[in-house]
Scaffold this motif. Structure first.
Motif, PDB file in Angstrom:
ATOM      1  N   GLY A  49      86.149  68.287  21.979  1.00  7.93           N
ATOM      2  CA  GLY A  49      85.407  68.180  23.220  1.00  7.93           C
ATOM      3  C   GLY A  49      85.812  67.003  24.087  1.00  7.93           C
ATOM      4  N   LYS A  50      86.966  66.409  23.812  1.00  5.73           N
ATOM      5  CA  LYS A  50      87.433  65.258  24.582  1.00  5.73           C
ATOM      6  C   LYS A  50      88.461  65.678  25.626  1.00  5.73           C
ATOM      7  N   ALA A  51      88.404  65.024  26.785  1.00  7.06           N
ATOM      8  CA  ALA A  51      89.390  65.261  27.841  1.00  7.06           C
ATOM      9  C   ALA A  51      90.689  64.556  27.448  1.00  7.06           C
ATOM     10  N   LYS A  52      91.768  65.295  27.448  1.00  8.67           N
ATOM     11  CA  LYS A  52      93.084  64.768  27.051  1.00  8.67           C
ATOM     12  C   LYS A  52      94.123  65.170  28.079  1.00  8.67           C
ATOM     13  N   LEU A  73      87.713  59.873  33.427  1.00 11.19           N
ATOM     14  CA  LEU A  73      87.833  61.228  32.876  1.00 11.19           C
ATOM     15  C   LEU A  73      88.063  61.189  31.364  1.00 11.19           C
ATOM     16  N   SER A  74      88.748  60.169  30.892  1.00 11.17           N
ATOM     17  CA  SER A  74      89.020  60.078  29.449  1.00 11.17           C
ATOM     18  C   SER A  74      87.738  59.898  28.634  1.00 11.17           C
ATOM     19  N   LYS A  75      86.655  59.521  29.285  1.00 13.72           N
ATOM     20  CA  LYS A  75      85.364  59.346  28.603  1.00 13.72           C
ATOM     21  C   LYS A  75      84.488  60.599  28.672  1.00 13.72           C
ATOM     22  N   TRP A  76      84.913  61.585  29.441  1.00 15.99           N
ATOM     23  CA  TRP A  76      84.136  62.819  29.560  1.00 15.99           C
ATOM     24  C   TRP A  76      84.102  63.552  28.228  1.00 15.99           C
ATOM     25  N   ASP A  81      84.748  72.698  19.813  1.00 18.23           N
ATOM     26  CA  ASP A  81      85.281  74.017  19.463  1.00 18.23           C
ATOM     27  C   ASP A  81      85.423  74.954  20.657  1.00 18.23           C
ATOM     28  N   SER A  82      85.619  74.386  21.837  1.00 17.56           N
ATOM     29  CA  SER A  82      85.874  75.185  23.041  1.00 17.56           C
ATOM     30  C   SER A  82      87.045  74.573  23.814  1.00 17.56           C
ATOM     31  N   PRO A  83      88.219  74.513  23.173  1.00 20.39           N
ATOM     32  CA  PRO A  83      89.356  73.879  23.857  1.00 20.39           C
ATOM     33  C   PRO A  83      89.758  74.650  25.117  1.00 20.39           C
TER      34      PRO A  83
END
Length: 95
Positions: A49-52, A73-76, A81-83
Motif C-alpha cells: 500500500g505504499k507509493a513507489k 507522495l512517498s508518505k501516502w 494487496d491492491s497494487p
C-alpha cells in the motif's frame, strides 16, 4: 491576511479526518516566494500500500514544487494487496 490563514485552517481541519491522510501541503519556500503552480506526478502502489517509483511528469514553474511533492507522495498509503501501476495525480498550488 485572510488568504494566509485559509489554507492553514483547512490543513488543520483536514488533519483530524482519517480520509485526509493522503494530502499535499503547500511547500514553505513556494509560499514565501508567493508562487503558484501545478505538478503532475505518476507513481505505483506496491502490495504493502505504499507509493513507489514516484516521478514528476510536468511541473510549472519547473522544479519549485518537485522535491516537496515527491517527498509527500512517498508518505501516502493505500489499501494493502491492491497494487497499481502508473497512477497519475495532478496537484494545484494556488496563492
Amino acid at each position: 491576511m485572510m488568504k494566509f490563514f485559509s489554507p492553514l485552517m483547512l490543513l488543520v481541519l483536514f488533519s483530524f479526518n482519517s480520509f485526509a491522510e493522503n494530502t499535499v501541503v503547500y511547500p514553505e519556500r513556494a509560499w514565501k516566494l508567493d508562487q503558484s503552480g501545478q505538478v503532475t506526478a505518476m507513481y505505483d502502489v506496491d502490495s504493502q500500500g505504499k507509493a513507489k517509483n514516484i516521478r514528476i511528469i510536468k511541473s510549472e514553474p519547473k522544479f519549485l514544487f518537485d522535491d516537496s511533492v515527491k517527498a509527500q507522495l512517498s508518505k501516502w498509503r493505500f489499501p494493502k494487496d491492491s497494487p497499481k501501476k502508473d497512477v497519475s495525480v495532478r496537484i494545484n498550488f494556488e496563492r
